[in-house]
Design a protein around this motif. Structure first.
Motif, PDB file in Angstrom:
ATOM      1  N   UNK A 140       0.549  -9.790 -14.934  1.00 23.23           N
ATOM      2  CA  UNK A 140       0.590 -10.030 -13.490  1.00 23.23           C
ATOM      3  C   UNK A 140       0.816  -8.739 -12.702  1.00 23.23           C
ATOM      4  N   UNK A 141       0.768  -7.613 -13.392  1.00 26.21           N
ATOM      5  CA  UNK A 141       0.792  -6.289 -12.760  1.00 26.21           C
ATOM      6  C   UNK A 141       2.030  -6.039 -11.897  1.00 26.21           C
ATOM      7  N   UNK A 144       0.220   1.869  -9.401  1.00 24.17           N
ATOM      8  CA  UNK A 144       0.344   1.594  -7.967  1.00 24.17           C
ATOM      9  C   UNK A 144      -0.972   1.078  -7.408  1.00 24.17           C
ATOM     10  N   UNK A 145      -2.063   1.494  -8.027  1.00 19.66           N
ATOM     11  CA  UNK A 145      -3.393   1.063  -7.590  1.00 19.66           C
ATOM     12  C   UNK A 145      -3.539  -0.458  -7.696  1.00 19.66           C
ATOM     13  N   UNK A 173      -1.948   6.487  -0.365  1.00 17.15           N
ATOM     14  CA  UNK A 173      -1.057   6.425  -1.532  1.00 17.15           C
ATOM     15  C   UNK A 173      -1.547   7.332  -2.659  1.00 17.15           C
ATOM     16  N   UNK A 174      -2.756   7.813  -2.520  1.00 16.61           N
ATOM     17  CA  UNK A 174      -3.295   8.725  -3.527  1.00 16.61           C
ATOM     18  C   UNK A 174      -3.685   8.035  -4.824  1.00 16.61           C
TER      19      UNK A 174
END
Length: 410
Positions: A161-162, A386-387, A408-409
């Motif tokens: 679920x990341x 984070x992606x 956010x890079x």
């Protein structure tokens, strides 16, 4: 004659407070095998008493008796015992992991293992559960990998679920386990809607709604009963009465209805109470309710009478609101011990084999834990990218999210 003077506000009080002597004299326990098993097409009005009694199969000697017995083979019962033992061991290891700071939060199933583990074996592939946070036994009994469950608890790089859900809020379409909602009772009306959709599309799959005793005070519970009864939705409406919400006893949510099962009577829904610590009884009632739903006979409301032996969560201290020895006094016993004794009585199990199984299961759970922790824990190792928080929602990402992702890079 009632006093016509000053009005008094009534607040229900539990029988015993912390420091007192546990008292379950207000829980009448009928004799095992004494509650009749009606036909699935029964008129709900003729089984009204089922909403006030308790269906039991295992008697005090560990024997299976009465009309609800005889549905499971020895091999099926042995598998059920292992499922419950696995869930209890899994719980103990994850509770320890939370105390060690490897995850932020955990919720145990101690004393309630029979409810979800037995219920799952009454369903068919494709059926969908809409669970609360205390039905992990649905996954354990269906062979869902423990490593995957632990990855979700740790919110590590292998979390399916990341990291988007609280620990223990699992989700698996393949295993008929709808995403757990932290907003209590929302899953109840969702289950009824899913069941209605299945009927509209002429499918063969049924739904199972799950709720705790405290959450039945939410409006979604009552809305679900309206829709389920009106449209005869193919759904099993489960209420797990473990005696306590997070810190309030069941009398607050139950009100004056007498039992939670009795709530279904006003909607014309067949309503039954079952011994939630009796694996055989839980399975038999679940099978009866599932068959009703699959036969286009509509919903069934089932109240599982059990006891939350542990804390509400890793953030809770139950000694603040109930006697510390209350779980020991619970009259329906321990579900694992009761099934173990039944199997010993059948001659297919023994204390020695049980001890061996405990050691084997502990080894299996520890092995799974080591594998999960190799992917990271709360404060160490790999984490979801984070992606990931920008992915999986829109077919085509809107401009404002693209800009945020660039900022956010990732």
């Amino acid at each position: 004659m009632a006093d016509a003077g000053m009005l008094r506000f009534h607040v229900p009080e539990p029988e015993v407070r912390p420091g007192g002597t546990p008292d379950f004299s207000n829980v009448p326990i009928p004799k095992a095998g004494s509650v009749p098993r009606p036909d699935i097409d029964v008129d709900p009005r003729t089984i009204r008493e089922h909403a006030f009694s308790i269906i039991r199969v295992l008697n005090r000697n560990g024997e299976a008796v009465g009309p609800w017995a005889g549905l499971l083979s020895s091999d099926e019962l042995l598998a059920g015992l292992r499922h419950m033992m696995t869930l209890r061991t899994f719980d103990a290891r994850m509770q320890m992991a939370q105390r060690q700071g490897k995850t932020s939060f955990y919720m145990q199933h101690l004393g309630e293992e029979a409810v979800a583990c037995a219920f799952r074996k009454a369903l068919a592939p494709g059926d969908m559960n809409f669970p609360t946070y205390r039905q992990a036994g649905l996954l354990i009994a269906d062979g869902y990998p423990m490593v995957t469950m632990m990855n979700q608890i740790y919110s590590n790089e292998a979390d399916p679920l990341k990291g988007r859900q609280l620990p223990i809020m699992y989700s698996s379409k393949e295993h008929g386990f709808f995403s757990i909602s932290g907003n209590l009772a929302t899953q109840y009306i969702q289950a009824v809607g899913w069941a209605m959709a299945s009927a509209i599309s002429n499918d063969s799959k049924i739904a199972a709604a799950w709720i705790g005793d405290g959450s039945t005070a939410e409006s979604d519970f009552h809305s679900a009963l309206v829709f389920a009864s009106t449209y005869k939705a193919p759904v099993v409406l489960n209420v797990v009465n473990n005696q306590w919400a997070i810190s309030t006893f069941q009398g607050i949510a139950r009100g004056g209805s007498g039992t939670f099962a009795a709530r279904g009577l006003g909607f014309g829904i067949p309503s039954l109470r079952v011994d939630g610590n009796d694996y055989l009884a839980v399975h038999a009632v679940a099978k009866w309710a599932a068959e009703r739903a699959r036969s286009n006979l509509g919903p069934t409301l089932v109240e599982y009478v059990t006891y939350r032996a542990g804390a509400h969560s890793s953030s809770d201290d139950p000694s603040a609101y109930r006697p510390k020895t209350e779980s020991d006094a619970w009259p329906l016993g321990d579900p694992i011990v009761r099934l173990k004794n039944h199997l010993i009585g059948l001659g297919v199990w023994s204390d020695e084999r049980h001890a061996q199984a405990e050691a084997e299961i502990l080894d299996t759970v520890i092995t799974a834990q080591k594998e999960a922790e190799s992917h990271g824990t709360l404060h160490a190792g790999g984490k979801p990218s984070t992606r990931d928080m920008f992915e999986g929602l829109y077919a085509e990402m809107p401009p404002h999210l693209r800009r945020q992702r660039q900022q956010a890079g990732v």
